[in-house]
Design a protein around this motif. Sequence first.
Motif, PDB file in Angstrom:
ATOM      1  N   ALA A 115       0.846  -1.193   0.000  1.00 17.46           N
ATOM      2  CA  ALA A 115       0.000   0.000   0.000  1.00 17.46           C
ATOM      3  C   ALA A 115       0.878   1.239   0.000  1.00 17.46           C
ATOM      4  CB  ALA A 115      -0.913   0.014   1.222  1.00 17.46           C
ATOM      5  N   ARG A 116       0.444   2.247  -0.743  1.00  4.95           N
ATOM      6  CA  ARG A 116       1.144   3.527  -0.716  1.00  4.95           C
ATOM      7  C   ARG A 116       0.135   4.642  -0.934  1.00  4.95           C
ATOM      8  NH1 ARG A 116       2.381   2.261  -6.173  1.00  4.95           N
ATOM      9  NH2 ARG A 116       1.898   3.980  -7.600  1.00  4.95           N
ATOM     10  N   VAL A 117       0.461   5.825  -0.437  1.00  9.92           N
ATOM     11  CA  VAL A 117      -0.372   7.014  -0.597  1.00  9.92           C
ATOM     12  C   VAL A 117       0.480   8.095  -1.228  1.00  9.92           C
ATOM     13  CG1 VAL A 117      -1.779   8.759   0.545  1.00  9.92           C
ATOM     14  CG2 VAL A 117      -1.785   6.400   1.393  1.00  9.92           C
ATOM     15  N   GLU A 118       0.024   8.640  -2.341  1.00 10.15           N
ATOM     16  CA  GLU A 118       0.781   9.662  -3.050  1.00 10.15           C
ATOM     17  C   GLU A 118      -0.174  10.551  -3.833  1.00 10.15           C
ATOM     18  OE1 GLU A 118       4.645   9.926  -6.071  1.00 10.15           O
ATOM     19  OE2 GLU A 118       3.522   8.058  -5.876  1.00 10.15           O
ATOM     20  N   ASP A 119      -0.076  11.854  -3.609  1.00  6.80           N
ATOM     21  CA  ASP A 119      -0.873  12.837  -4.357  1.00  6.80           C
ATOM     22  C   ASP A 119      -2.369  12.552  -4.297  1.00  6.80           C
ATOM     23  OD1 ASP A 119       1.497  14.107  -5.079  1.00  6.80           O
ATOM     24  OD2 ASP A 119       1.702  12.937  -6.919  1.00  6.80           O
ATOM     25  N   GLY A 120      -2.848  12.171  -3.117  1.00  7.08           N
ATOM     26  CA  GLY A 120      -4.272  11.920  -2.929  1.00  7.08           C
ATOM     27  C   GLY A 120      -4.743  10.554  -3.366  1.00  7.08           C
ATOM     28  N   ILE A 121      -3.843   9.730  -3.907  1.00  9.58           N
ATOM     29  CA  ILE A 121      -4.208   8.404  -4.415  1.00  9.58           C
ATOM     30  C   ILE A 121      -3.651   7.327  -3.494  1.00  9.58           C
ATOM     31  CG2 ILE A 121      -4.059   6.810  -6.373  1.00  9.58           C
ATOM     32  CD1 ILE A 121      -3.426   9.314  -8.114  1.00  9.58           C
ATOM     33  N   GLY A 122      -4.530   6.497  -2.957  1.00  6.13           N
ATOM     34  CA  GLY A 122      -4.115   5.338  -2.192  1.00  6.13           C
ATOM     35  C   GLY A 122      -4.107   4.121  -3.098  1.00  6.13           C
ATOM     36  N   THR A 123      -2.960   3.488  -3.251  1.00  2.72           N
ATOM     37  CA  THR A 123      -2.837   2.329  -4.147  1.00  2.72           C
ATOM     38  C   THR A 123      -2.623   1.061  -3.345  1.00  2.72           C
ATOM     39  OG1 THR A 123      -1.853   3.714  -5.886  1.00  2.72           O
ATOM     40  CG2 THR A 123      -1.568   1.331  -6.087  1.00  2.72           C
ATOM     41  N   MET A 124      -3.458   0.064  -3.583  1.00  4.06           N
ATOM     42  CA  MET A 124      -3.310  -1.249  -2.957  1.00  4.06           C
ATOM     43  C   MET A 124      -2.934  -2.252  -4.033  1.00  4.06           C
ATOM     44  SD  MET A 124      -5.908  -3.410  -0.494  1.00  4.06           S
ATOM     45  CE  MET A 124      -7.172  -3.861  -1.693  1.00  4.06           C
ATOM     46  N   THR A 125      -1.803  -2.941  -3.826  1.00  2.00           N
ATOM     47  CA  THR A 125      -1.272  -3.856  -4.828  1.00  2.00           C
ATOM     48  C   THR A 125      -1.263  -5.284  -4.313  1.00  2.00           C
ATOM     49  OG1 THR A 125       0.161  -2.110  -5.701  1.00  2.00           O
ATOM     50  CG2 THR A 125       0.692  -4.371  -6.321  1.00  2.00           C
ATOM     51  N   PHE A 126      -1.886  -6.183  -5.062  1.00  2.00           N
ATOM     52  CA  PHE A 126      -1.814  -7.616  -4.779  1.00  2.00           C
ATOM     53  C   PHE A 126      -0.474  -8.104  -5.327  1.00  2.00           C
ATOM     54  CE2 PHE A 126      -6.216  -6.538  -4.625  1.00  2.00           C
ATOM     55  CZ  PHE A 126      -6.747  -7.335  -3.615  1.00  2.00           C
ATOM     56  N   ASN A 127       0.396  -8.572  -4.435  1.00  2.00           N
ATOM     57  CA  ASN A 127       1.794  -8.819  -4.786  1.00  2.00           C
ATOM     58  C   ASN A 127       2.142 -10.300  -4.640  1.00  2.00           C
ATOM     59  OD1 ASN A 127       4.490  -8.116  -5.470  1.00  2.00           O
ATOM     60  ND2 ASN A 127       5.043  -8.087  -3.295  1.00  2.00           N
ATOM     61  N   ASN A 128       1.539 -11.111  -5.498  1.00  2.00           N
ATOM     62  CA  ASN A 128       1.813 -12.548  -5.513  1.00  2.00           C
ATOM     63  C   ASN A 128       1.983 -12.987  -6.974  1.00  2.00           C
ATOM     64  OD1 ASN A 128       2.121 -15.193  -4.635  1.00  2.00           O
ATOM     65  ND2 ASN A 128      -0.072 -15.543  -4.289  1.00  2.00           N
ATOM     66  N   PRO A 129       2.910 -12.333  -7.707  1.00  2.00           N
ATOM     67  CA  PRO A 129       2.977 -12.537  -9.152  1.00  2.00           C
ATOM     68  C   PRO A 129       3.330 -13.957  -9.573  1.00  2.00           C
ATOM     69  CG  PRO A 129       4.864 -11.259  -8.383  1.00  2.00           C
ATOM     70  CD  PRO A 129       3.894 -11.335  -7.242  1.00  2.00           C
ATOM     71  N   GLU A 130       4.067 -14.689  -8.733  1.00  2.00           N
ATOM     72  CA  GLU A 130       4.424 -16.062  -9.104  1.00  2.00           C
ATOM     73  C   GLU A 130       3.194 -16.963  -9.187  1.00  2.00           C
ATOM     74  OE1 GLU A 130       4.979 -15.646  -4.607  1.00  2.00           O
ATOM     75  OE2 GLU A 130       5.367 -14.457  -6.420  1.00  2.00           O
ATOM     76  N   ARG A 131       2.085 -16.523  -8.558  1.00  2.00           N
ATOM     77  CA  ARG A 131       0.820 -17.257  -8.652  1.00  2.00           C
ATOM     78  C   ARG A 131      -0.267 -16.378  -9.288  1.00  2.00           C
ATOM     79  NH1 ARG A 131       0.980 -22.078  -6.407  1.00  2.00           N
ATOM     80  NH2 ARG A 131       2.579 -22.557  -4.860  1.00  2.00           N
ATOM     81  N   HIS A 132       0.157 -15.492 -10.166  1.00  2.00           N
ATOM     82  CA  HIS A 132      -0.765 -14.585 -10.859  1.00  2.00           C
ATOM     83  C   HIS A 132      -1.656 -13.826  -9.870  1.00  2.00           C
ATOM     84  CE1 HIS A 132       0.532 -15.989 -14.734  1.00  2.00           C
ATOM     85  NE2 HIS A 132       0.195 -17.240 -14.472  1.00  2.00           N
ATOM     86  N   ASN A 133      -1.056 -13.449  -8.734  1.00  2.00           N
ATOM     87  CA  ASN A 133      -1.735 -12.661  -7.705  1.00  2.00           C
ATOM     88  C   ASN A 133      -2.968 -13.357  -7.137  1.00  2.00           C
ATOM     89  OD1 ASN A 133       0.203 -10.583  -7.957  1.00  2.00           O
ATOM     90  ND2 ASN A 133      -0.896  -9.775  -9.718  1.00  2.00           N
ATOM     91  N   ALA A 134      -2.890 -14.689  -7.038  1.00  2.00           N
ATOM     92  CA  ALA A 134      -3.921 -15.431  -6.306  1.00  2.00           C
ATOM     93  C   ALA A 134      -3.882 -14.988  -4.853  1.00  2.00           C
ATOM     94  CB  ALA A 134      -3.678 -16.933  -6.424  1.00  2.00           C
ATOM     95  N   VAL A 135      -5.050 -14.952  -4.216  1.00  2.00           N
ATOM     96  CA  VAL A 135      -5.173 -14.337  -2.890  1.00  2.00           C
ATOM     97  C   VAL A 135      -5.292 -15.391  -1.799  1.00  2.00           C
ATOM     98  CG1 VAL A 135      -6.405 -12.602  -1.541  1.00  2.00           C
ATOM     99  CG2 VAL A 135      -6.372 -12.431  -4.029  1.00  2.00           C
ATOM    100  N   SER A 136      -4.424 -15.303  -0.805  1.00  2.00           N
ATOM    101  CA  SER A 136      -4.443 -16.186   0.352  1.00  2.00           C
ATOM    102  C   SER A 136      -5.205 -15.530   1.499  1.00  2.00           C
ATOM    103  CB  SER A 136      -3.010 -16.477   0.806  1.00  2.00           C
ATOM    104  OG  SER A 136      -2.398 -15.272   1.269  1.00  2.00           O
ATOM    105  N   LEU A 137      -5.415 -16.289   2.574  1.00  2.00           N
ATOM    106  CA  LEU A 137      -6.071 -15.752   3.770  1.00  2.00           C
ATOM    107  C   LEU A 137      -5.308 -14.537   4.296  1.00  2.00           C
ATOM    108  CD1 LEU A 137      -7.995 -15.789   6.217  1.00  2.00           C
ATOM    109  CD2 LEU A 137      -6.471 -17.510   7.253  1.00  2.00           C
ATOM    110  N   GLU A 138      -4.003 -14.647   4.396  1.00  2.00           N
ATOM    111  CA  GLU A 138      -3.186 -13.538   4.886  1.00  2.00           C
ATOM    112  C   GLU A 138      -3.392 -12.287   4.030  1.00  2.00           C
ATOM    113  OE1 GLU A 138       1.516 -12.904   5.981  1.00  2.00           O
ATOM    114  OE2 GLU A 138       1.013 -13.866   4.068  1.00  2.00           O
ATOM    115  N   MET A 139      -3.498 -12.465   2.719  1.00  2.00           N
ATOM    116  CA  MET A 139      -3.692 -11.337   1.812  1.00  2.00           C
ATOM    117  C   MET A 139      -5.075 -10.724   1.979  1.00  2.00           C
ATOM    118  SD  MET A 139      -1.792 -12.929  -1.545  1.00  2.00           S
ATOM    119  CE  MET A 139      -2.113 -11.534  -2.646  1.00  2.00           C
ATOM    120  N   TRP A 140      -6.093 -11.569   2.126  1.00  2.00           N
ATOM    121  CA  TRP A 140      -7.454 -11.037   2.347  1.00  2.00           C
ATOM    122  C   TRP A 140      -7.510 -10.217   3.626  1.00  2.00           C
ATOM    123  CZ3 TRP A 140     -10.738 -10.560  -1.315  1.00  2.00           C
ATOM    124  CH2 TRP A 140     -10.923 -11.537  -2.305  1.00  2.00           C
TER     125      TRP A 140
END
Length: 263
Positions: A9-34
């Motif tokens: 997560a980052r905040v810059e110029d009024g924009i909060g960006t949330m990035t799913f960062n699991n590219p080796e699994r095409h950003n599949a979402v785990s419990l920890e990520m949820w």
Amino acid sequence: MTYTDKMLARVEDGIGTMTFNNPERHNAVSLEMWEAAGSILEDFASNPAVRVVVLTGAGGKAFVSGADISKFEDERASEEAYNRYNAAVDRASTLLAEHPKPTIAMIRGWCLGGGVGLATCCDLRICSDTSRFAVPAAKLGLGYAPKGLKRVVDLVGPAFTKEIFFTARQFSAAEAHQMGLINRVLPDAELDAYVRDYATTIAGNAPLTIAAAKVAIGEILKDESDRDLARADAMVQACFESRDYIEGRRAFMDKRKPAFEGA
């Protein structure tokens, strides 16, 4: 800000960006990520520096490809674990769908299953022309609850929703746009800059006006008996009583860009 190495997560110029960062699994979402996603969305909601929220996936090949099936043996091995997982998914999805700030899904590459669910929780969806969409539940024997299905129906209507779920096939970006699932389709190389400009435009507008419009649209989509139009009317009235309304009028007369405070 880093909530886990898989959620950024980052905040810059009024924009909060949330990035799913699991590219080796095409950003599949785990419990920890949820669970981390829910915390990020709560923080963005309470942070006055955030005017608009953008969701994206790392790696350039996927937005979100659904649940991380490799984690199922641990995360869904017992009833307690299964309930915890479902609660985390529901919490993050609800926080996103009911977020007080405008939300944008920036989609590049695969958007599958839960990724489509996340995208439909956002206010706006912008994708690259290389994106592919599918909800493969019918190939896995999974059921979808009415709450999630309604979000799809609200966007594309019942006929296209049935096509998406009955066929479980992949849809191109052009097909997704034609159905109304996607707001805009951009050449891949232009996607980041376009979404950045798009989000910056929203972040520069009056927050109270945007919040009032978001609430009113949400109430309109509800069944008539469930609508809270008094809440929407109160938010409209708050706009007229705000300092931002004074600033907007003065900036218009002065032919300058307004500096809105959200108050």
